[in-house]
Enzyme design. Sequence first.
Site, mmCIF file in Angstrom:
data_model
loop_
_atom_site.group_PDB
_atom_site.id
_atom_site.type_symbol
_atom_site.label_atom_id
_atom_site.label_comp_id
_atom_site.label_asym_id
_atom_site.label_seq_id
_atom_site.Cartn_x
_atom_site.Cartn_y
_atom_site.Cartn_z
ATOM 1 N N HIS A 32 3.539 -2.595 4.259
ATOM 2 C CA HIS A 32 3.744 -1.153 4.066
ATOM 3 C C HIS A 32 5.244 -0.869 3.917
ATOM 4 O O HIS A 32 5.828 -0.240 4.783
ATOM 5 C CB HIS A 32 3.221 -0.369 5.271
ATOM 6 C CG HIS A 32 1.745 -0.478 5.472
ATOM 7 N ND1 HIS A 32 1.156 -1.452 6.235
ATOM 8 C CD2 HIS A 32 0.734 0.286 4.987
ATOM 9 C CE1 HIS A 32 -0.163 -1.284 6.216
ATOM 10 N NE2 HIS A 32 -0.440 -0.245 5.473
ATOM 11 N N ASP A 38 0.823 -1.207 0.000
ATOM 12 C CA ASP A 38 0.000 0.000 0.000
ATOM 13 C C ASP A 38 0.857 1.256 0.000
ATOM 14 O O ASP A 38 1.934 1.287 0.613
ATOM 15 C CB ASP A 38 -0.888 0.029 1.264
ATOM 16 C CG ASP A 38 -2.182 -0.742 1.036
ATOM 17 O OD1 ASP A 38 -2.263 -1.497 0.052
ATOM 18 O OD2 ASP A 38 -3.098 -0.594 1.865
HETATM 19 ZN ZN LIG Z 1 -2.707 3.348 2.634
#
Ligand SMILES: [Zn+2]
Length: 242
Positions: A202, A55
């Site tokens: 992430h 992401d």
């Molecule tokens: Zn995000």
Amino acid sequence: MNKKKIGIISLCIVLLLAIYCVTTYKLMNSRTYQVFGELVPRVETTKKVVALTFDDGPNPEHTGEILKELDAKGVKATFFLIGQEIEKHPGEAKQIIQAGHEVGNHSYSHNRMIFKSPSYLSSEVEKTDALLRDAGYQGDILFRPPNGKKLLYLPYYLKQHDRTTIMWDLEPDSYEDIASSADKIVDYTVQHVRPGSIILLHAMYDSRGESMKAIPGIISKLQAEGYECKTVSELLKAADRP
Ligand SMILES: [Zn+2]
């Protein structure tokens, strides 16, 4: 009205408000349910296939390194990119696409997509779609809401436009203790993975060095357990037919 009646009415209002707040909170955070359209936290399959998803970004600091790690393992992943970051770093978005990975829409500004006007929500999706197309992406564009939050209009809009919302069932680096160590991220992932899992990482941030370090370990250990890492669209196609 006597005091007793006023008391009962006030209590009812407080109770209704509490129910409204709890329902709204649960709905906006649910990983498995939304009022309209399809929401996929994991694909129902008996095949040992999973999807790695990243992401945020793209950015010049970390995109190349993630791509290098994936390339070294021969794995294609799915990147949910933020429109305004694509605008700032179109070269990195193109790099991801040209390397054969899937890209998805993660909104334009990464603001929570709740309690916003319909026109704001649709423009967040449409601006980012246009940027992904400008960067050369031709496949279907999956959508993942920022912070996984959605309420009513966003799911309604996505359903009207025949879009699939992709969530996740594993987010090893979202837990502070696990996120602090690449080994823990790898172990957590391997211990909790199931056929059809969608894994969220992430690695696009300076603060997420351990997530970056965990990428090769996650892939190697999953492969050693017989899992194949695919893009989310490929994973969707691997769903068991009812
Ligand atoms: Zn995000």
